[in-house]
Design a protein around this motif. Structure first.
Motif, short mmCIF file in Angstrom:
data_model
loop_
_atom_site.label_atom_id
_atom_site.label_comp_id
_atom_site.label_asym_id
_atom_site.label_seq_id
_atom_site.Cartn_x
_atom_site.Cartn_y
_atom_site.Cartn_z
N HIS A 43 -67.67 46.98 -14.12
CA HIS A 43 -67.82 46.83 -15.58
C HIS A 43 -66.51 46.44 -16.26
CE1 HIS A 43 -71.83 48.24 -15.08
NE2 HIS A 43 -71.44 49.41 -14.62
N TYR A 44 -65.74 45.58 -15.63
CA TYR A 44 -64.45 45.17 -16.15
C TYR A 44 -64.48 43.80 -16.84
CZ TYR A 44 -64.61 42.90 -11.60
OH TYR A 44 -65.01 42.18 -10.50
N ARG A 45 -65.51 43.01 -16.61
CA ARG A 45 -65.55 41.67 -17.22
C ARG A 45 -66.20 41.74 -18.59
NH1 ARG A 45 -66.72 36.73 -13.34
NH2 ARG A 45 -66.08 35.81 -15.30
N MET A 46 -65.54 41.18 -19.56
CA MET A 46 -66.06 41.18 -20.92
C MET A 46 -66.80 39.89 -21.24
SD MET A 46 -65.25 44.11 -22.00
CE MET A 46 -65.10 44.90 -20.41
N ARG A 47 -66.91 39.03 -20.25
CA ARG A 47 -67.68 37.80 -20.43
C ARG A 47 -68.39 37.48 -19.12
NH1 ARG A 47 -62.94 33.23 -20.09
NH2 ARG A 47 -62.42 33.80 -17.98
N ALA A 48 -69.51 36.83 -19.25
CA ALA A 48 -70.28 36.41 -18.08
C ALA A 48 -71.14 35.23 -18.49
CB ALA A 48 -71.15 37.55 -17.56
N GLU A 49 -71.30 34.29 -17.58
CA GLU A 49 -72.07 33.08 -17.85
C GLU A 49 -73.12 32.94 -16.75
OE1 GLU A 49 -70.95 28.56 -17.04
OE2 GLU A 49 -69.82 29.42 -18.71
N PHE A 50 -74.35 32.73 -17.16
CA PHE A 50 -75.44 32.59 -16.20
C PHE A 50 -76.29 31.39 -16.56
CE2 PHE A 50 -74.58 37.13 -16.61
CZ PHE A 50 -74.30 37.46 -15.30
N ASP A 55 -89.16 29.57 -13.50
CA ASP A 55 -89.87 29.65 -12.22
C ASP A 55 -91.33 30.03 -12.45
OD1 ASP A 55 -90.44 29.76 -9.53
OD2 ASP A 55 -89.47 31.69 -9.21
N GLU A 56 -92.20 29.03 -12.46
CA GLU A 56 -93.64 29.25 -12.60
C GLU A 56 -93.99 30.23 -13.72
OE1 GLU A 56 -95.51 30.10 -8.89
OE2 GLU A 56 -94.41 28.53 -7.84
N GLY A 57 -93.54 29.94 -14.91
CA GLY A 57 -93.87 30.78 -16.05
C GLY A 57 -92.91 31.93 -16.28
N ASP A 58 -92.09 32.25 -15.31
CA ASP A 58 -91.09 33.31 -15.47
C ASP A 58 -89.74 32.65 -15.74
OD1 ASP A 58 -89.98 35.81 -15.54
OD2 ASP A 58 -90.01 36.13 -13.38
N LEU A 59 -88.82 33.41 -16.29
CA LEU A 59 -87.45 32.93 -16.39
C LEU A 59 -86.52 34.11 -16.24
CD1 LEU A 59 -85.97 33.22 -19.55
CD2 LEU A 59 -88.00 31.91 -19.98
N TYR A 60 -85.33 33.84 -15.70
CA TYR A 60 -84.38 34.90 -15.41
C TYR A 60 -82.99 34.29 -15.22
CZ TYR A 60 -86.08 33.29 -10.84
OH TYR A 60 -86.50 32.52 -9.79
N HIS A 61 -81.98 35.16 -15.22
CA HIS A 61 -80.60 34.73 -15.00
C HIS A 61 -80.42 34.39 -13.52
CE1 HIS A 61 -80.23 37.76 -18.30
NE2 HIS A 61 -79.38 36.90 -18.79
N ILE A 62 -79.59 33.39 -13.27
CA ILE A 62 -79.17 33.11 -11.89
C ILE A 62 -77.68 32.80 -11.88
CG2 ILE A 62 -81.41 32.19 -11.17
CD1 ILE A 62 -79.92 29.40 -11.06
N MET A 63 -77.10 32.92 -10.71
CA MET A 63 -75.77 32.39 -10.44
C MET A 63 -75.87 31.73 -9.07
SD MET A 63 -73.72 36.00 -9.75
CE MET A 63 -72.15 35.22 -9.88
N VAL A 100 -90.12 27.93 -28.01
CA VAL A 100 -89.10 26.86 -27.95
C VAL A 100 -87.94 27.29 -27.05
CG1 VAL A 100 -87.43 25.53 -29.28
CG2 VAL A 100 -89.73 25.89 -30.18
N LEU A 101 -87.44 28.51 -27.26
CA LEU A 101 -86.35 28.99 -26.40
C LEU A 101 -86.81 29.08 -24.95
CD1 LEU A 101 -84.68 31.82 -28.52
CD2 LEU A 101 -83.75 29.57 -27.96
N ARG A 102 -87.99 29.59 -24.75
CA ARG A 102 -88.51 29.75 -23.39
C ARG A 102 -88.52 28.42 -22.64
NH1 ARG A 102 -92.20 33.79 -21.24
NH2 ARG A 102 -92.90 33.00 -19.25
N ARG A 103 -88.83 27.33 -23.31
CA ARG A 103 -88.87 26.02 -22.66
C ARG A 103 -87.50 25.37 -22.55
NH1 ARG A 103 -92.68 25.03 -26.36
NH2 ARG A 103 -91.46 23.37 -27.33
N LYS A 104 -86.64 25.57 -23.55
CA LYS A 104 -85.42 24.77 -23.65
C LYS A 104 -84.14 25.42 -23.12
CE LYS A 104 -87.21 21.31 -26.05
NZ LYS A 104 -87.07 19.91 -25.75
N ILE A 105 -84.08 26.74 -23.13
CA ILE A 105 -82.81 27.38 -22.78
C ILE A 105 -82.48 27.17 -21.31
CG2 ILE A 105 -83.72 29.69 -22.25
CD1 ILE A 105 -81.25 30.73 -23.90
N PHE A 106 -81.22 26.90 -21.03
CA PHE A 106 -80.81 26.68 -19.64
C PHE A 106 -79.58 27.48 -19.25
CE2 PHE A 106 -78.61 23.60 -22.22
CZ PHE A 106 -77.33 23.58 -21.70
N GLN A 107 -78.90 28.12 -20.22
CA GLN A 107 -77.69 28.86 -19.93
C GLN A 107 -77.48 29.92 -21.00
OE1 GLN A 107 -74.26 26.51 -18.77
NE2 GLN A 107 -72.93 27.81 -20.01
#
Length: 112
Positions: A43-50, A55-63, A100-107
């Motif tokens: 828990h030391y990083r104050m920033r993170a980018e994903f 994925d077939e109707g679902d969405l989630y963070h990846i790295m 709209v967010l569900r379709r367009k967000i990528f990061q």
């Protein structure tokens, strides 16, 4: 580093290597020895980018795994601050409710 592989046991070696690298970079300038402040091992990083993976109707963070370049699903990220970890599932759930967010967000970039 992947979410399930936080190299806690390597912390002292990594800190020593980083200190040595900085000291070597500053040598030409006769800089004083750096004062080193240890971070917590999690828990030391104050920033993170994903990336956000759709994925077939679902969405989630990846790295991406740095060695294999494989996608790694990230539901929690122990290196990131506790605040970021609490927000990650809440934000994904909120995005899923907005077409709209569900379709367009990528990061997603988190700062705490």
């Amino acid at each position: 580093m992947t979410p399930e592989n936080l190299p806690i046991e390597q912390y002292d070696d990594q800190l020593a290597e980083k200190t040595a690298r900085l000291t070597a970079m500053m040598t030409p300038f006769q800089a004083p020895a750096p004062e080193v402040f240890r971070s917590p091992v999690s828990h030391y990083r104050m920033r993170a980018e994903f990336r956000v993976w759709h994925d077939e109707g679902d969405l989630y963070h990846i790295m991406f795994d740095q060695q294999t370049k494989a996608r790694v699903r990230v539901d929690q990220f122990p290196a990131a601050s506790e605040l970021i970890n609490r927000l990650m599932p809440v934000l994904i759930a909120a995005i899923k409710e907005e077409p709209v967010l569900r379709r367009k967000i990528f990061q997603i970039d988190y700062l705490s």
